[in-house]
Motif scaffolding. Structure first.
Motif, PDB file in Angstrom:
ATOM      1  N   ASP A  12       0.847  -1.205   0.000  1.00 41.10           N
ATOM      2  CA  ASP A  12       0.000   0.000   0.000  1.00 41.10           C
ATOM      3  C   ASP A  12       0.876   1.248   0.000  1.00 41.10           C
ATOM      4  OD1 ASP A  12      -2.656  -0.957  -0.119  1.00 41.10           O
ATOM      5  OD2 ASP A  12      -2.530  -1.580   1.981  1.00 41.10           O
ATOM      6  N   GLU A  13       1.917   1.199  -0.827  1.00 35.31           N
ATOM      7  CA  GLU A  13       2.869   2.310  -0.930  1.00 35.31           C
ATOM      8  C   GLU A  13       3.076   2.628  -2.412  1.00 35.31           C
ATOM      9  OE1 GLU A  13       7.409   3.539   0.463  1.00 35.31           O
ATOM     10  OE2 GLU A  13       6.722   1.474   0.734  1.00 35.31           O
TER      11      GLU A  13
ATOM     12  N   ARG B 140       4.061  -0.372  -4.949  1.00 36.18           N
ATOM     13  CA  ARG B 140       5.425  -0.902  -4.849  1.00 36.18           C
ATOM     14  C   ARG B 140       5.510  -2.405  -5.138  1.00 36.18           C
ATOM     15  NH1 ARG B 140       9.421   0.010   0.375  1.00 36.18           N
ATOM     16  NH2 ARG B 140      10.870  -1.701  -0.043  1.00 36.18           N
ATOM     17  N   GLY B 141       4.454  -3.148  -4.795  1.00 32.99           N
ATOM     18  CA  GLY B 141       4.507  -4.601  -4.923  1.00 32.99           C
ATOM     19  C   GLY B 141       4.551  -5.133  -6.340  1.00 32.99           C
ATOM     20  N   VAL B 142       4.425  -4.260  -7.365  1.00 35.34           N
ATOM     21  CA  VAL B 142       4.449  -4.757  -8.749  1.00 35.34           C
ATOM     22  C   VAL B 142       5.535  -4.101  -9.603  1.00 35.34           C
ATOM     23  CG1 VAL B 142       1.985  -5.325  -8.667  1.00 35.34           C
ATOM     24  CG2 VAL B 142       2.714  -3.096  -9.573  1.00 35.34           C
ATOM     25  N   VAL B 143       6.383  -3.284  -9.016  1.00 36.37           N
ATOM     26  CA  VAL B 143       7.354  -2.552  -9.845  1.00 36.37           C
ATOM     27  C   VAL B 143       8.353  -3.468 -10.530  1.00 36.37           C
ATOM     28  CG1 VAL B 143       7.186  -0.318  -8.687  1.00 36.37           C
ATOM     29  CG2 VAL B 143       8.771  -2.049  -7.804  1.00 36.37           C
ATOM     30  N   ARG B 144       8.744  -4.557  -9.884  1.00 41.92           N
ATOM     31  CA  ARG B 144       9.740  -5.447 -10.492  1.00 41.92           C
ATOM     32  C   ARG B 144       9.141  -6.219 -11.668  1.00 41.92           C
ATOM     33  NH1 ARG B 144      13.100  -2.116  -8.442  1.00 41.92           N
ATOM     34  NH2 ARG B 144      13.777  -2.501  -6.314  1.00 41.92           N
TER      35      ARG B 144
ATOM     36  N   ALA C 102       6.638   7.850  -3.578  1.00 37.09           N
ATOM     37  CA  ALA C 102       6.205   9.001  -4.378  1.00 37.09           C
ATOM     38  C   ALA C 102       5.844  10.195  -3.508  1.00 37.09           C
ATOM     39  CB  ALA C 102       5.016   8.604  -5.252  1.00 37.09           C
ATOM     40  N   SER C 103       5.482   9.949  -2.265  1.00 40.12           N
ATOM     41  CA  SER C 103       5.051  11.027  -1.375  1.00 40.12           C
ATOM     42  C   SER C 103       6.210  11.801  -0.761  1.00 40.12           C
ATOM     43  CB  SER C 103       4.195  10.448  -0.249  1.00 40.12           C
ATOM     44  OG  SER C 103       4.929   9.481   0.485  1.00 40.12           O
TER      45      SER C 103
END
Length: 270
Positions: A95-96, A113-117, A163-164
């Protein structure tokens, strides 16, 4: 070639590795924002998400095949991320939101974040290397339960920039969470440089790490010692530079930390 120079050449090569399987570009508009394995979306997304009316469409541009995202970028990436989570292709869900940029570093949107790779999206991280007034180096051992590089040694602090946050906001927050240190306890904080890594993410299905790391150095005054706050560090240690170099050559550090310490200490010139 000296032992140190040969080690540094191997280290640099290990930080720039091709994907374990072929990948194709991921476009939004005219910008390349990442990469995916050619059949990844067919395996991971519902059938209605693919095609002219869907979230992604296969396209050929200048003779290169790839996938183009439709709609507003952040919204489409949110749909894709949730679908990957549902189908079991996402990594640990945080959730980031992380920034999504074009090839020039211009922010276009954000993504979980959990799907960037899996999507080959470039991430941004920050590290802090701390030395004592007499030149010894503070290092941390990563928790044995970390998803990547468990038990390896690292800089005093390292973490992604969400991003924040600005880089300095992330540096301040992560320094407290990982090392229990406030910025105003440290001296001489300055940017050391930037390193870039790209290599397969072996802990994730169809993952590829592309990351830019800004690293900083600081002086940790006498009488000030790190203490982990978030459970992600097994222990801290304080090493003279000669011992640090010895353990670097023995492969005890993460690739990122080894690159930072090599740049910081000039190990190849010994």
């Amino acid at each position: 070639m000296s032992e140190h120079s040969a080690w540094l050449d191997r280290l640099r090569a290990s930080a720039q590795l091709p994907p374990a399987a072929p990948r194709v570009p991921l476009w939004w508009g005219t910008a390349v924002i990442g990469s995916v394995e050619p059949d990844f979306f067919a395996k991971a997304l519902p059938a209605q998400a693919i095609g002219v009316q869907g979230w992604v469409e296969y396209s050929v541009r200048d003779g290169q095949g790839g996938w183009a995202l439709a709609g507003e970028l952040t919204s489409t990436l949110a749909l894709i991320a949730n679908a990957l989570r549902h189908s079991g292709f996402a990594h640990t869900w945080r959730d980031e939101q992380l920034a999504v940029c074009d090839e020039h570093g211009t922010r276009l949107g954000t993504v979980e974040r959990g799907v960037v790779r899996q999507l080959g999206i470039t991430t941004h991280a920050v590290h802090l290397a701390g030395v004592t007034p007499d030149g010894r180096h503070w290092i941390q051992q990563r928790s044995l339960t970390k998803a990547n590089d468990p038990g390896l040694w690292d800089t005093l602090m390292g973490g992604m920039v969400p991003a924040s946050d600005t880089v300095m906001q992330s540096l301040e927050r992560e320094t407290w969470e990982e090392a229990g240190l406030r910025i105003d306890q440290l001296r001489g904080i300055e940017l050391g440089g930037r390193i870039a890594t790209s290599r397969p993410a072996h802990d994730q299905v169809a993952g590829y790490v592309v990351e830019d790391i800004d690293w900083y150095r600081c002086v940790v005054p006498d009488g000030v010692a790190p203490s982990n706050q978030d459970g992600e560090v097994a222990q801290f240690a304080l090493l003279p530079q000669a011992q640090l170099h010895q353990r670097l050559l023995q492969g005890e550090f993460t690739t990122e930390a080894a690159l930072i310490f090599a740049a910081m200490t000039g190990i190849a010139g010994i």
